[in-house]
Design a protein around this motif. Sequence first.
Motif, PDB file in Angstrom:
ATOM      1  N   VAL A  85       0.969  -1.309  -0.057  1.00 13.08           N
ATOM      2  CA  VAL A  85       0.053   0.079  -0.012  1.00 13.08           C
ATOM      3  C   VAL A  85       0.812   1.138   0.038  1.00 13.08           C
ATOM      4  O   VAL A  85       0.540   1.981  -0.561  1.00 13.08           O
TER       5      VAL A  85
ATOM      6  N   ARG B  51       2.124   1.874  -3.385  1.00 11.67           N
ATOM      7  CA  ARG B  51       0.985   2.512  -4.343  1.00 11.67           C
ATOM      8  C   ARG B  51       0.880   3.991  -4.171  1.00 11.67           C
ATOM      9  O   ARG B  51       0.947   4.773  -4.816  1.00 11.67           O
TER      10      ARG B  51
ATOM     11  N   ARG C 226      -6.246   0.984   6.258  1.00 11.89           N
ATOM     12  CA  ARG C 226      -6.308   0.387   4.910  1.00 11.89           C
ATOM     13  C   ARG C 226      -7.460   0.775   4.015  1.00 11.89           C
ATOM     14  O   ARG C 226      -7.498   1.191   3.115  1.00 11.89           O
ATOM     15  N   ARG C 227      -8.581   0.853   4.916  1.00 11.56           N
ATOM     16  CA  ARG C 227     -10.001   0.785   4.382  1.00 11.56           C
ATOM     17  C   ARG C 227      -9.966   2.390   3.901  1.00 11.56           C
ATOM     18  O   ARG C 227     -10.380   2.910   2.791  1.00 11.56           O
TER      19      ARG C 227
ATOM     20  N   ILE D 259      -7.288   4.323   3.341  1.00 15.80           N
ATOM     21  CA  ILE D 259      -6.269   4.824   2.141  1.00 15.80           C
ATOM     22  C   ILE D 259      -7.100   3.946   0.901  1.00 15.80           C
ATOM     23  O   ILE D 259      -6.842   4.906  -0.089  1.00 15.80           O
ATOM     24  N   GLU D 260      -7.700   3.168   0.765  1.00 16.44           N
ATOM     25  CA  GLU D 260      -8.230   2.480  -0.512  1.00 16.44           C
ATOM     26  C   GLU D 260      -9.428   3.256  -0.837  1.00 16.44           C
ATOM     27  O   GLU D 260      -9.609   3.533  -2.032  1.00 16.44           O
ATOM     28  N   ALA D 261     -10.004   3.813   0.131  1.00 13.77           N
ATOM     29  CA  ALA D 261     -11.143   4.962  -0.246  1.00 13.77           C
ATOM     30  C   ALA D 261     -10.726   6.125  -0.741  1.00 13.77           C
ATOM     31  O   ALA D 261     -11.099   6.909  -1.864  1.00 13.77           O
TER      32      ALA D 261
ATOM     33  N   LEU E 162      -7.437   6.457  -2.421  1.00 11.22           N
ATOM     34  CA  LEU E 162      -6.716   6.144  -3.817  1.00 11.22           C
ATOM     35  C   LEU E 162      -7.708   6.612  -4.813  1.00 11.22           C
ATOM     36  O   LEU E 162      -8.850   6.091  -5.066  1.00 11.22           O
TER      37      LEU E 162
ATOM     38  N   THR F  76      -5.363   3.798  -9.822  1.00  7.62           N
ATOM     39  CA  THR F  76      -4.168   3.325  -9.029  1.00  7.62           C
ATOM     40  C   THR F  76      -4.017   1.917  -9.338  1.00  7.62           C
ATOM     41  O   THR F  76      -4.975   1.115  -8.773  1.00  7.62           O
TER      42      THR F  76
END
Length: 175
Positions: A81, A84, A163-164, A166-168, A170, A174
């Motif tokens: 992560v 990324r 993580r949730r 960051i994923e939201a 990004l 990506t």
Amino acid sequence: PGFQRVVWDLRGPGPRGGGGQGVKMPPGNYRVRLTVDGIVREHPLVVTGNPAAPYITQADYDAQYALSVAVRDTISAINAVLARVRALPDSLRAPLQPLEDLLVSRRTPGSTIAYSRLQSHYGALYSQLTGNGGYGTGSAEGRPGAGLYARALDLDAQWTDIRRRIEAALPASTP
């Protein structure tokens, strides 16, 4: 031709992207494969438990291995992560900086103090699980103690949330 020596430190792979030595493999039956000039030779290899600690059971070794692998895999996921995020152009990365700061230890400008963040805490737990600190509960051999399991659960809850988030945040394109 001649005598050849192969040495295995009884460790599997460490975290992808760095972050420590490999996980200590539990006692069991393995296969050694040597390939030279396209010729493959395989032989069985039996790894036994520590004879100086006969009280450590196979279940204890397996529990140590399972928790070590879980922590190793989480460190690998954090590293992925972060890679990324760091690959983003500065304009897209800037909004993610506060979330990255929750993962990575940094020194405060003008200070000699570095505040530990989630990546460092996982690294410390991983070192406890895979280190060479001796034998027995909570070391690199033996069933992990309840405190190590509790610490892993606490860190996992924090990682799941970060993580949730960051994923939201990004961008959709990506990789």
